[in-house]
Every structure is written in C-alpha cells, then in structure tokens.
Scaffold this active site. Sequence first.
Site, PDB file in Angstrom:
ATOM      1  N   LYS A   1       0.759  -1.025  -0.224  1.00 22.11           N
ATOM      2  CA  LYS A   1       0.266   0.083   0.202  1.00 22.11           C
ATOM      3  C   LYS A   1       1.136   1.649   0.227  1.00 22.11           C
ATOM      4  O   LYS A   1       0.237   2.190  -0.010  1.00 22.11           O
ATOM      5  CB  LYS A   1      -0.931  -0.071   1.263  1.00 22.11           C
ATOM      6  CG  LYS A   1      -1.562  -1.056   1.588  1.00 22.11           C
ATOM      7  CD  LYS A   1      -2.370  -1.284   2.671  1.00 22.11           C
ATOM      8  CE  LYS A   1      -3.370  -2.664   2.848  1.00 22.11           C
ATOM      9  NZ  LYS A   1      -3.570  -3.205   4.620  1.00 22.11           N
TER      10      LYS A   1
ATOM     11  N   ASP B  19      14.580  -0.078   1.303  1.00 21.25           N
ATOM     12  CA  ASP B  19      15.359  -0.852   2.775  1.00 21.25           C
ATOM     13  C   ASP B  19      16.716  -1.215   2.564  1.00 21.25           C
ATOM     14  O   ASP B  19      17.872  -0.972   2.459  1.00 21.25           O
ATOM     15  CB  ASP B  19      14.071  -0.908   3.942  1.00 21.25           C
ATOM     16  CG  ASP B  19      14.680  -0.827   5.437  1.00 21.25           C
ATOM     17  OD1 ASP B  19      15.161   0.295   5.167  1.00 21.25           O
ATOM     18  OD2 ASP B  19      14.586  -1.521   5.956  1.00 21.25           O
TER      19      ASP B  19
ATOM     20  N   PHE C 106      13.096   4.582  10.867  1.00 19.88           N
ATOM     21  CA  PHE C 106      11.564   4.375  10.951  1.00 19.88           C
ATOM     22  C   PHE C 106      11.296   5.156  10.634  1.00 19.88           C
ATOM     23  O   PHE C 106      10.747   6.764  10.959  1.00 19.88           O
ATOM     24  CB  PHE C 106      11.846   3.110  11.734  1.00 19.88           C
ATOM     25  CG  PHE C 106      10.378   2.717  11.077  1.00 19.88           C
ATOM     26  CD1 PHE C 106      10.277   2.198  10.590  1.00 19.88           C
ATOM     27  CD2 PHE C 106       9.251   3.824  10.735  1.00 19.88           C
ATOM     28  CE1 PHE C 106       9.428   1.023   9.692  1.00 19.88           C
ATOM     29  CE2 PHE C 106       7.977   2.444  10.498  1.00 19.88           C
ATOM     30  CZ  PHE C 106       8.218   1.021   9.607  1.00 19.88           C
TER      31      PHE C 106
HETATM   32  P1  IMP Z   1      12.691  -3.733   2.071  1.00 19.13           P
HETATM   33  O1  IMP Z   1      12.859  -5.681   1.091  1.00 19.13           O
HETATM   34  O2  IMP Z   1      13.729  -3.952   3.091  1.00 19.13           O
HETATM   35  O3  IMP Z   1      13.740  -2.656   0.872  1.00 19.13           O
HETATM   36  O4  IMP Z   1      11.934  -3.336   2.734  1.00 19.13           O
HETATM   37  C1  IMP Z   1      10.885  -2.695   1.671  1.00 19.13           C
HETATM   38  C2  IMP Z   1       9.962  -2.366   2.654  1.00 19.13           C
HETATM   39  O5  IMP Z   1      10.149  -2.908   3.915  1.00 19.13           O
HETATM   40  C3  IMP Z   1       9.218  -0.818   2.404  1.00 19.13           C
HETATM   41  O6  IMP Z   1       8.901  -1.735   1.082  1.00 19.13           O
HETATM   42  C4  IMP Z   1       8.201  -0.647   2.969  1.00 19.13           C
HETATM   43  O7  IMP Z   1       6.660  -1.830   3.445  1.00 19.13           O
HETATM   44  C5  IMP Z   1       9.078  -1.206   4.548  1.00 19.13           C
HETATM   45  N1  IMP Z   1      10.475  -0.128   5.146  1.00 19.13           N
HETATM   46  C6  IMP Z   1      11.595  -0.202   5.485  1.00 19.13           C
HETATM   47  N2  IMP Z   1      11.986   0.254   5.642  1.00 19.13           N
HETATM   48  C7  IMP Z   1      10.503   1.506   6.438  1.00 19.13           C
HETATM   49  C8  IMP Z   1      10.746   2.609   7.106  1.00 19.13           C
HETATM   50  O8  IMP Z   1      11.372   3.371   7.808  1.00 19.13           O
HETATM   51  N3  IMP Z   1       8.671   3.243   7.486  1.00 19.13           N
HETATM   52  C9  IMP Z   1       7.970   2.631   7.273  1.00 19.13           C
HETATM   53  N4  IMP Z   1       8.080   1.025   6.504  1.00 19.13           N
HETATM   54  C10 IMP Z   1       9.519   0.682   6.591  1.00 19.13           C
END
Ligand code: IMP
Length: 174
Positions: A41, A101, A150
């Site tokens: 979302k 992230d 975060f």
């Molecule tokens: P990744 O696979 O670790 O790159 O994570 C990506 C997903 O983690 C993003 O699409 C977000 O849904 C969630 N996410 C990562 N960092 C944050 C943050 O700082 N705030 C909120 N959601 C996050």
Amino acid sequence: MAEHVRVLLTEEEVDRRIQEIGEQINRDYAGKQVHLICVLKGGAFFLCELAKRITVPVSLDFMSVSSYGSATKSSGVVRIVKDLDEPLKDKEVLVVEDIVDSGRTLSYLLEMLKDRGPKSVRLCTLLDKPERRVVDVHVDYTCFQIPDEFVVGYGLDYDQRYRNLPYIGVVEFD
Ligand code: IMP
Ligand code: MG
C-alpha cells in the site's frame, strides 16, 4: 507508550521534489508510453502525486507483496498478495515504490517482473535508506536519500497507521 511524529521532510519539500522527478521522467520517456506499477500500500500516495506530473501517456497497474517479518524488518521472503491485472510484454515499466530499505523486496520483485518480457524495467522510489542495503538494487529515480530512521507518512506506515500524513516524519516515543 505515547508517541509523536517529528517532521523530516515537509509537504512542500516532497511535492517540489516529485515535480522535479516527474519532469526528469517526462524527458527520459519522451515519445514513449510509461506503464507505472504501484507497490501497495505504501507506494499509493507517491504514485498518485507522481502520475499527475507525468505528461507522456501513462497506464497504471497495482500489485501487493508482503515480506514475511516483523513490523519494522523484512525477512527477504516475498509473497505476492495481489498480482498485476495486465501482462508486461513489450511495456516500458516503471516500478513506483515508497522506500528501498534492505533492498530484499525490490530485488525479488524486479527479477520477477523482468521475466514477464517488458521492453524495459526501471525503479522510482520516494525514499532510499542506502545505509541499510543488504541486497544490491539499481534505483533509477530517487526523490530523497534519508538516514537510517524509521519513517512514516506519504504512504508509509507504522503498524498500518500514519500513511495519510502529507509529509514524511520519524516516529518518536516519549
Ligand atoms: P526492504 O525489502 O527491506 O527494502 O523493505 C522494503 C519495505 O519495508 C518497504 O516497502 C516498506 O514497506 C518497509 N519499510 C522499510 N523501511 C521503512 C520505514 O522506515 N518506514 C515504513 N516502512 C518501511
Ligand atoms: Mg513498500
């Protein structure tokens, strides 16, 4: 525990940057049609704002993935909750994400989309936390690089809340 949100990027800063990225996309895709893929979302607010600023022909599709893990940490195992409605064959695909992230979700997703035969696949993200990267992901358009905190707002949630904030903030506990 009480919590509050400290503003990191104001609504004006975010809007101005989305306008710039939109203009860059218009130049890069001149004469082409771009197929925007929104990752739900979190990407929904950014997709709407970005799409309004794109002047080349646009089509849209949506998908939802969940990475197994806790509220604040992804595990790298990605499950498709809602797949795209349209095939990607020969399309100029631009994936629109809220945040990169660790890069685990995106690297999995991009490989999966490339297997569907698009003409091109690029990635556009509202936020990038480069310090957190575990898996290498090529990001074509980044609105903001942010520190390892975060964040919420502009589509991003903390336990499903704060997505509707018109700015980007950091949740702090009092
Ligand atoms: P990744 O696979 O670790 O790159 O994570 C990506 C997903 O983690 C993003 O699409 C977000 O849904 C969630 N996410 C990562 N960092 C944050 C943050 O700082 N705030 C909120 N959601 C996050
Ligand atoms: Mg996301």
